[in-house]
Write a protein that holds these residues in place. Structure first.
Motif, PDB file in Angstrom:
ATOM      1  N   CYS A   1      -2.268   0.965   0.464  1.00  0.00           N
ATOM      2  CA  CYS A   1      -1.960  -0.446   0.194  1.00  0.00           C
ATOM      3  C   CYS A   1      -1.608  -1.213   1.463  1.00  0.00           C
ATOM      4  CB  CYS A   1      -0.818  -0.549  -0.814  1.00  0.00           C
ATOM      5  SG  CYS A   1      -1.270  -0.070  -2.495  1.00  0.00           S
ATOM      6  N   THR A   2      -0.797  -0.597   2.332  1.00  0.00           N
ATOM      7  CA  THR A   2      -0.341  -1.314   3.529  1.00  0.00           C
ATOM      8  C   THR A   2      -1.416  -1.387   4.604  1.00  0.00           C
ATOM      9  OG1 THR A   2       0.644   0.726   4.419  1.00  0.00           O
ATOM     10  CG2 THR A   2       2.079  -0.731   3.143  1.00  0.00           C
ATOM     11  N   ASP A   3      -2.187  -0.300   4.790  1.00  0.00           N
ATOM     12  CA  ASP A   3      -3.107  -0.226   5.931  1.00  0.00           C
ATOM     13  C   ASP A   3      -4.562  -0.517   5.567  1.00  0.00           C
ATOM     14  OD1 ASP A   3      -0.716   0.683   6.944  1.00  0.00           O
ATOM     15  OD2 ASP A   3      -1.596   2.298   8.124  1.00  0.00           O
ATOM     16  N   VAL A   4      -4.913  -0.530   4.281  1.00  0.00           N
ATOM     17  CA  VAL A   4      -6.296  -0.791   3.878  1.00  0.00           C
ATOM     18  C   VAL A   4      -6.384  -2.031   2.991  1.00  0.00           C
ATOM     19  CG1 VAL A   4      -8.343   0.123   2.692  1.00  0.00           C
ATOM     20  CG2 VAL A   4      -6.899   1.650   4.051  1.00  0.00           C
ATOM     21  N   ALA A   5      -5.599  -2.043   1.906  1.00  0.00           N
ATOM     22  CA  ALA A   5      -5.667  -3.174   0.978  1.00  0.00           C
ATOM     23  C   ALA A   5      -4.932  -4.403   1.500  1.00  0.00           C
ATOM     24  CB  ALA A   5      -5.093  -2.768  -0.376  1.00  0.00           C
TER      25      ALA A   5
ATOM     26  N   THR B   1      -9.170   1.271  -5.712  1.00  0.00           N
ATOM     27  CA  THR B   1     -10.265   0.315  -5.525  1.00  0.00           C
ATOM     28  C   THR B   1      -9.721  -1.093  -5.777  1.00  0.00           C
ATOM     29  OG1 THR B   1     -11.735   2.025  -6.419  1.00  0.00           O
ATOM     30  CG2 THR B   1     -12.687  -0.147  -6.085  1.00  0.00           C
ATOM     31  N   VAL B   2      -8.777  -1.507  -4.959  1.00  0.00           N
ATOM     32  CA  VAL B   2      -8.202  -2.851  -5.087  1.00  0.00           C
ATOM     33  C   VAL B   2      -9.252  -3.866  -4.659  1.00  0.00           C
ATOM     34  CG1 VAL B   2      -6.422  -4.434  -4.261  1.00  0.00           C
ATOM     35  CG2 VAL B   2      -5.863  -2.028  -4.683  1.00  0.00           C
ATOM     36  N   PRO B   3      -9.612  -4.807  -5.527  1.00  0.00           N
ATOM     37  CA  PRO B   3     -10.660  -5.786  -5.183  1.00  0.00           C
ATOM     38  C   PRO B   3     -10.182  -6.794  -4.145  1.00  0.00           C
ATOM     39  CG  PRO B   3      -9.700  -6.310  -7.320  1.00  0.00           C
ATOM     40  CD  PRO B   3      -9.105  -5.000  -6.905  1.00  0.00           C
ATOM     41  N   LYS B   4     -11.133  -7.509  -3.553  1.00  0.00           N
ATOM     42  CA  LYS B   4     -10.812  -8.527  -2.555  1.00  0.00           C
ATOM     43  C   LYS B   4     -10.348  -9.798  -3.268  1.00  0.00           C
ATOM     44  CE  LYS B   4     -14.017  -6.770   0.945  1.00  0.00           C
ATOM     45  NZ  LYS B   4     -15.200  -7.067   1.802  1.00  0.00           N
TER      46      LYS B   4
END
Length: 478
Positions: A60-64, A123-126
């Motif tokens: 969550c912090t480094d990718v999403a 798979t958090v969407p944009k």
């Protein structure tokens, strides 16, 4: 003469039925194959839960691109739903009555939505910042409070339904956590390299979650197909047929000191595991300077557990589970002290992780088996045997602990001014990571040692509990 023969046949038949009933209750027909089939179910559970607990925050912090403090708050909000869902699911299990048993069918029914939610959460969407936070909250509640509650609570409850014999439970639990430790070892060692290999950024995390989901589904199917629930509660006499309301049952259980202690133990232990499991990757990346050391640290921590865990039943059979846990957590505390003394000295870090791994062996081999003893104690003392409800509250403690650990991970990182998009972290963030990985777990370990000291009494009286419960069941069967 014919009448005498009929009486003789009737007596022999009754005796055979009583012997058969006794075998059924003691779980003497639990084979090694069935114990293995039960154990692999926790591989499936860990492919979901360990992956989420160890890597969701850094994803969550480094990718999403979700702030650490926001992640921590969302994890705690999601935990508020767990209290209701655990209690509700415990009641459902106690009321379930199928040809497959009470808890076993839920292991299969809950598997498809659980593995689908694993893919969704990685798979958090944009979306906008608020949109990402809302998506994460809703998917996490669905995964943890609905799917994982149904899956893990039913799986844990099976332990007291497959067999009522204490040593058999210990051995089954040992098989289970041998697979657990192997699964956690593999997950922690291969996940980051696997993500990098499968693709950069979001694509790697999504593909990884799909692979884990497929394997997890297969493991749950093996557990369902390869096990059998044997224990059938003895029907009460006419004067005892009145069924207590679940709220009254909970009130009675809350007067049981061992029920309170085991629930508290689950909460504080899993808080510590949530802290160390989530903080390890940060510690490797920012304190030791190489995130790939996360895999090496995991090896030094988990291999001693895997090697030691098969020896624990021999120790518990002679000395009892509580003494094994007390000694195990003493090793764990010494390991943390050694790491604190040399926070960037790799030999001292690895040595401390080895000692912690030995302590973990006692934890994983004994913790869930003790809940079965508490179920027996409740039946013996208060006449209440509600496996689903009892395991639901300990499951609540487990998930509250993990949630608090994950929430504290986000909050303390935010308090230390951690920035997931920055290449170098400030000294305050480094101190926060050390506190999460070393200092807070040591404080929690001290609390757990006090709990196990207070728990010593149940090991002393358990032979009496077992003997009197068997006598009651034999009388009821006759």
């Amino acid at each position: 003469m014919e009448a005498v023969e009929n009486i003789s046949v009737g007596l022999n038949t009754g005796a055979s039925e009583r012997i058969s009933a006794k075998k059924e209750r003691t779980g003497s027909r639990v084979s090694v194959r069935e114990k293995v089939c039960y154990g692999v179910g926790d591989i499936g559970a860990n492919l979901v839960w360990t992956t989420v607990a160890s890597f969701l925050t850094i994803y969550c912090t480094d990718v999403a691109g979700i702030a650490a403090g926001v992640v921590g708050t969302l994890m705690l909000i999601a935990r508020l739903f767990d209290g209701v869902s655990d209690l509700f699911m415990g009641i459902i299990i106690d009321k379930t009555n199928t040809r497959w048993g009470k808890a076993r069918p839920w292991v299969l029914w809950s598997a498809p939505p659980l593995v689908i939610s694993l893919v969704m959460i990685f798979t958090v969407p944009k979306l906008s910042a608020d949109g990402k936070a809302l998506y994460l909250l809703l998917v996490y509640i669905f995964l943890a409070a609905v799917c994982f509650t149904a899956s893990n609570l039913s799986y844990n409850t099976m332990l007291s339904l497959v067999t009522t014999e204490q040593h058999d439970r210990n051995v089954m639990n040992t098989f289970r956590f041998e697979f657990t430790m192997i699964a956690q070892l593999v997950i922690n060692v291969i996940t980051i390299p696997l993500v990098h290999k499968l693709g950069n950024g979001q694509k790697g995390w999504t593909y990884m979650s799909v692979i884990y989901a497929v394997v997890a589904m297969a493991m749950f199917a093996v557990t369902f197909l390869g096990t059998k629930e044997r224990y059938k509660p003895v029907k009460p006499a006419a004067s005892q047929k009145e069924k207590k309301h679940p709220v009254k049952t909970v009130k009675t259980l809350c007067k049981n000191k061992y029920f309170i202690l085991i629930t508290l133990a689950f909460a504080v232990i899993y808080t510590s595991l949530g802290l160390t499991g989530g903080a390890r990757i940060y510690y490797a990346k920012y304190v030791l300077g190489d995130e790939m050391l996360n895999s090496t640290m995991t090896l030094f921590n988990y291999i001693p557990t895997i090697l030691t865990i098969m020896l624990i039943p021999l120790f518990t059979k002679r000395f009892g589970k509580i003494k094994a846990l007390f000694i195990g957590f003493s090793f764990y505390a010494v390991g943390l002290i050694l790491e604190i003394a040399g926070p960037v000295n790799l030999p001292m870090i690895y040595s401390g992780l080895v000692l912690q791994g030995i302590g973990h062996a006692a934890l994983y081999s004994c913790l869930f088996a003790i809940v079965g003893d508490v179920v027996d104690y409740s039946e013996w003392k208060d006449g209440i045997r509600e496996e689903g409800l009892t395991y639901s509250v300990t499951s609540f403690g487990q998930k509250i602990g993990t949630g608090l650990g994950t929430a504290a991970l986000g909050w303390i990182l935010a308090a230390g001014n951690y920035d997931g998009m920055a290449a170098v972290q400030p000294d305050s963030a480094i101190f926060a990571i050390k506190a999460l990985f070393l200092y807070l777990p040591l404080v929690i370990t001290g609390i757990v040692l006090v709990i196990w000291y207070l728990f010593m009494g149940i090991d002393k009286i358990y032979p009496t509990i077992r003997k009197e419960l068997d006598e009651r069941r034999m009388q009821a069967a006759e």
